[in-house]
Design a protein around this motif. Structure first.
Motif, PDB file in Angstrom:
ATOM      1  N   LEU A  56      48.936  40.424  38.160  1.00  0.00           N
ATOM      2  CA  LEU A  56      48.314  39.569  37.153  1.00  0.00           C
ATOM      3  C   LEU A  56      49.009  39.753  35.807  1.00  0.00           C
ATOM      4  CD1 LEU A  56      44.540  40.294  37.892  1.00  0.00           C
ATOM      5  CD2 LEU A  56      45.794  38.214  38.486  1.00  0.00           C
ATOM      6  N   PRO A  57      48.945  38.750  34.952  1.00  0.00           N
ATOM      7  CA  PRO A  57      49.409  38.952  33.565  1.00  0.00           C
ATOM      8  C   PRO A  57      48.464  39.908  32.851  1.00  0.00           C
ATOM      9  CG  PRO A  57      48.326  36.816  33.793  1.00  0.00           C
ATOM     10  CD  PRO A  57      48.464  37.374  35.179  1.00  0.00           C
ATOM     11  N   GLY A  58      49.020  40.817  32.068  1.00  0.00           N
ATOM     12  CA  GLY A  58      48.175  41.830  31.431  1.00  0.00           C
ATOM     13  C   GLY A  58      47.841  42.914  32.428  1.00  0.00           C
ATOM     14  N   PRO A  59      46.599  43.432  32.424  1.00  0.00           N
ATOM     15  CA  PRO A  59      46.223  44.474  33.383  1.00  0.00           C
ATOM     16  C   PRO A  59      46.379  43.979  34.827  1.00  0.00           C
ATOM     17  CG  PRO A  59      44.574  44.276  31.653  1.00  0.00           C
ATOM     18  CD  PRO A  59      45.507  43.119  31.481  1.00  0.00           C
ATOM     19  N   THR A  60      46.902  44.841  35.704  1.00  0.00           N
ATOM     20  CA  THR A  60      47.074  44.469  37.110  1.00  0.00           C
ATOM     21  C   THR A  60      45.718  44.399  37.806  1.00  0.00           C
ATOM     22  OG1 THR A  60      47.215  46.764  37.867  1.00  0.00           O
ATOM     23  CG2 THR A  60      49.279  45.698  37.129  1.00  0.00           C
ATOM     24  N   GLY A  61      45.744  43.850  39.013  1.00  0.00           N
ATOM     25  CA  GLY A  61      44.508  43.792  39.786  1.00  0.00           C
ATOM     26  C   GLY A  61      43.917  45.164  40.037  1.00  0.00           C
ATOM     27  N   TYR A  62      44.790  46.170  40.244  1.00  0.00           N
ATOM     28  CA  TYR A  62      44.298  47.535  40.469  1.00  0.00           C
ATOM     29  C   TYR A  62      43.571  48.047  39.220  1.00  0.00           C
ATOM     30  CZ  TYR A  62      47.681  47.229  44.270  1.00  0.00           C
ATOM     31  OH  TYR A  62      48.369  46.834  45.380  1.00  0.00           O
TER      32      TYR A  62
END
Length: 371
Positions: A56-62
């Protein structure tokens, strides 16, 4: 509490449309391009299924999943990761981040529908239990706040609702009953296994356990003298010293019925929570076993290849050496016979080893399908 909804967090417009088109006819669907945007919509009043792309843009899904686990634990959520990465390591990473399930890209429509349906059923069940608990707490507050007995029951209900495991739950129940000066024994089931626990300072006797077991099959409220048994679902309460005052006993019966309704709902909720935790642990164990079997299978194949190469080299060397030894014809024939017999034995052993390898592969395939 509102009906569960689905939040799709996917930066790709085409993927958004595909997933939304699959699900919007049956569910309330919201689409987001970033995890941060989705987080602003989470509330305790609406259970949410989060379908979360890992990249994802910014923080990842994890990272988003960890934020949900840490900062939104008061909300009812279920997270399914969506990723083109299919390795075991990626799945383990997702599980460690707090995800409940995993869908591989490109995804199968039937698989997506099945997993979404199972997740929504779990959310509906959990939210239904929450509704019952909220209703029980609200009713207790309204009905009991005016009197001391009612106030004790109200605190007991609130403490029971706050319990995060069975030890805390039984302690909350016994604390409440002790304030009412009642000696008691609780019966409840943990993953279908019966438990008998007695109030502080005493042990549950075999006679008490037998009476509870017999009575709970037939009567919801059983009374004999100062003894009374309340049975709700998979839970029972034996009170040994109900008061002689008929009016007080009547009030206690009503209040204890309410307390036991709350206890039964909470036991059910904790059992479901424990079952989900056990399922996650089991899935993790299956993944570890699959990895170990894969390593063993590779080692076995390396061993087969190495042994075959060694045998062939040895036979080639012997074929080249024999003419130079000056042996009689019958001696050479005997040596050839010994070599042929040994090679046949080796081939027989190799076939068994290869069958073992096939069994390894079948076991690994079945384990992968169970994940």
């Amino acid at each position: 509490m509102s009906q569960p909804r689905i939040c799709i967090v996917e930066p790709d417009d085409i993927e958004q449309e595909l997933l939304q088109g699959m699900l919007e006819d049956d569910y309330q669907v919201c689409v987001f391009s970033s995890g941060e945007e989705m987080l602003t919509t989470l509330t305790p009043d609406q259970p949410t299924l989060i379908i979360l792309e890992t990249l994802l843009p910014g923080p990842t899904g994890y990272e988003i999943c960890r934020i949900v686990e840490k900062d939104f634990s008061h909300c009812f959520t279920y997270t399914i990761f969506l990723s083109a990465k299919t390795s075991v390591e990626e799945r383990i990473r997702g599980m460690e981040a707090g995800a409940d399930d995993y869908i591989n890209k490109p995804y199968d429509v039937v698989e997506v529908a099945r997993k979404v349906h199972a997740a929504m059923e779990m959310l509906c069940s959990t939210s239904g239990l929450k509704k019952q608990l909220d209703y029980a707490s609200h009713t207790a507050f309204q009905a009991m706040s005016a009197q001391s007995e009612m106030g004790i029951i109200m605190r007991g209900v609130q403490d029971a609702n706050k319990a995060t495991h069975f030890g805390e739950l039984s302690q909350a129940m016994f604390s409440c009953l002790a304030e009412l000066s009642l000696k008691s024994t609780l019966y409840y089931e943990v993953q279908s296994k019966p438990r008998f626990e007695a109030s502080a300072g005493r042990n549950s006797t075999s006679m008490e356990q037998e009476i509870i077991t017999v009575v709970r099959r037939s009567e919801r409220i059983w009374t004999r003298g100062s003894r009374c048994i309340f049975t709700f679902g998979d839970t029972s309460l034996l009170v040994l010293n109900m008061p002689d005052d008929e009016e007080k006993t009547g009030r206690l019966r009503d209040n204890l019925c309410f307390l036991m309704e709350t206890f039964e709902v909470k036991v059910d909720a904790l059992n479901q929570q424990q079952a989900l935790t056990l399922a996650r642990d089991w899935q993790h164990s299956v993944k570890e076993v699959t990895q170990l079997l894969n390593i063993a299978s590779q080692d076995l194949q390396h061993s087969i290849d190495g042994s075959t190469k060694t045998i062939r080299n040895m036979m080639s060397d012997l074929e080249m050496l024999l003419p130079s030894l000056g042996l009689e014809e019958d001696q050479e024939e005997r040596i050839h016979h010994i070599i042929d017999t040994a090679f046949d034995d080796y081939n027989h052993s190799l076939q068994k080893t290869e069958q073992t390898g096939l069994i390894f592969n079948k076991v690994m395939s079945k384990l992968k399908n169970m994940q």
